[in-house]
Design an enzyme around this catalytic site. Sequence first.
Site, PDB file in Angstrom:
ATOM      1  N   LYS A  78       0.841  -1.207   0.000  1.00  0.00           N
ATOM      2  CA  LYS A  78       0.000   0.000   0.000  1.00  0.00           C
ATOM      3  C   LYS A  78       0.872   1.252   0.000  1.00  0.00           C
ATOM      4  O   LYS A  78       1.927   1.276   0.663  1.00  0.00           O
ATOM      5  CB  LYS A  78      -0.911  -0.034   1.240  1.00  0.00           C
ATOM      6  N   SER A 153      -9.785   1.481   2.601  1.00  0.00           N
ATOM      7  CA  SER A 153      -8.950   2.275   1.733  1.00  0.00           C
ATOM      8  C   SER A 153      -7.836   1.495   1.029  1.00  0.00           C
ATOM      9  O   SER A 153      -7.257   1.996   0.076  1.00  0.00           O
ATOM     10  CB  SER A 153      -8.299   3.396   2.551  1.00  0.00           C
ATOM     11  N   SER A 177     -10.028  -0.842   6.898  1.00  0.00           N
ATOM     12  CA  SER A 177      -9.458  -0.645   5.557  1.00  0.00           C
ATOM     13  C   SER A 177      -8.770  -1.853   4.943  1.00  0.00           C
ATOM     14  O   SER A 177      -8.353  -1.799   3.787  1.00  0.00           O
ATOM     15  CB  SER A 177      -8.469   0.519   5.563  1.00  0.00           C
TER      16      SER A 177
END
Length: 480
Positions: A78, A153, A177
Amino acid sequence: MIDLKNLTIEKAHEALQKGEFTCKELAEAYLKIIAERNKEINAYLEIYDDVLSQAEEAQKKFTDGTATTLTGIPFAIKDNILIKGHTVSAGSKILENYKAVYDATVIKDLKKVGAVLLGRTNMDEFAMGSSTQTSAFGVTHNPIDSSRVPGGSSGGSAAALAGDMALAALGTETCGSVREPAAFCGLVGLKPTYGAVSRQGIIAMGNSLDQVSPFGKCVRDTEIIFNLLSKYDKEDSTSVPDELRKLKAKSNKLKAARIGVPWHLFKEGVDAEVEENFKQSLEKLKNAGYEIIDIELPYSKYSLAAYYIIMPAEVSTNLSRFDGIRYGLSEPGDNLMEVYMRSRGKGFGKEARRRILLGAYVLSHGYYDAYYNKAIKVREKIREEIMHAFEKVDYILTPTAPILPFKIGEKLDNPVAMYLCDIFSAPANLAGVPSIALPSGFSSTGLPFSIQFMAPHFREDMLFNIGKKFEEIKENRIML
Ligand code: GLN
């Protein structure tokens, strides 16, 4: 041809060890799929140019006998996890050209064992969102149905793994997330105990909640990654020392057979199909010998309300460092205030600004007690009631998300509807307990369902245990 669809970390490790394929061949197989699919899916914002040399380095560990399970395993990372020398943007214009000056502790650990870092993945701006639509760099599509969101996310990491563009992936959780995108992409997602995995080198969203969290195609994969990353780190003041972990884990001597269900949290907003699948999953667990017990978590229904005060308060504080002076985007101005205003005005997207404003408001003189302090008290109550519940039950079970993956474009104009995606995620983050999201079948339209277990602090072992049982009860793993 390597069968990427059915590959797991252990299978890949075995094949690498037997020499059925090399680390380089494995990396090349993923790079090929990325070249074919990433344009459509937008899982990655960047693929690193040293992937093949990383793979060649990893191969040496097989030659000299120092290879471990994650050696040569291709990871998606990420874009809020620092990798030295690489851009790390947190999905934001304000950090578009910012390069990390050191490795996050989790990256150091992955590099040490010779994992191959493929690239950085798309995410909601500063991890604010549940659909990867607030990224400054375009939306990510769900590989199961590209007209739908992958969740967020950490949607880029989930989409990379579900789309066979990586064999493992790291995301971060502040409130769901990793579990929510895992649910939307048919994957396993583990939110570790707060303090289990180092936050050093992670771009902070809500410090008291953030936790690096692995995605896997099966429970065992998340366990392997967690076992590597979970340890005390003196660089992170919230990392829990080893002795304390053992104490906490030991204090719960459980038969691990009782599952608590807080039915009263299932009010409006839970899809009928999601609830139906949840009931079927419960039935299967019951048939497998687990005792299902109704529990009440009266304060947990305020989880979202508390989260959406505590998190923006921490966000507004954390994001104040992006001022055009020290990091990232800087716009010229006639005086210091103008530099701040122009840089921040240009650099932050709508959702980031909304939360900065909310956070500044709840922390402001006159409202601090009414909002922030009250939310902190509610959080403590939630933590207490969850710890208390674990005296009666071994696990707490809910659906992971109240809804199925929705269409791209949906909910963007309605922040509250978006926030409701976190309704079942928030309690674990607020209480700091670990939680695992597990695939639990498919809807009539082919979209994945997911359930999530919570366990007491530092009892990830219990989550892996029940997760594997659940995989056996019904072969729920999905391979696209
Ligand atoms: N949906 C959550 C939010 O928008 C996600 C936060 C997170 O876990 N990073 O705040």
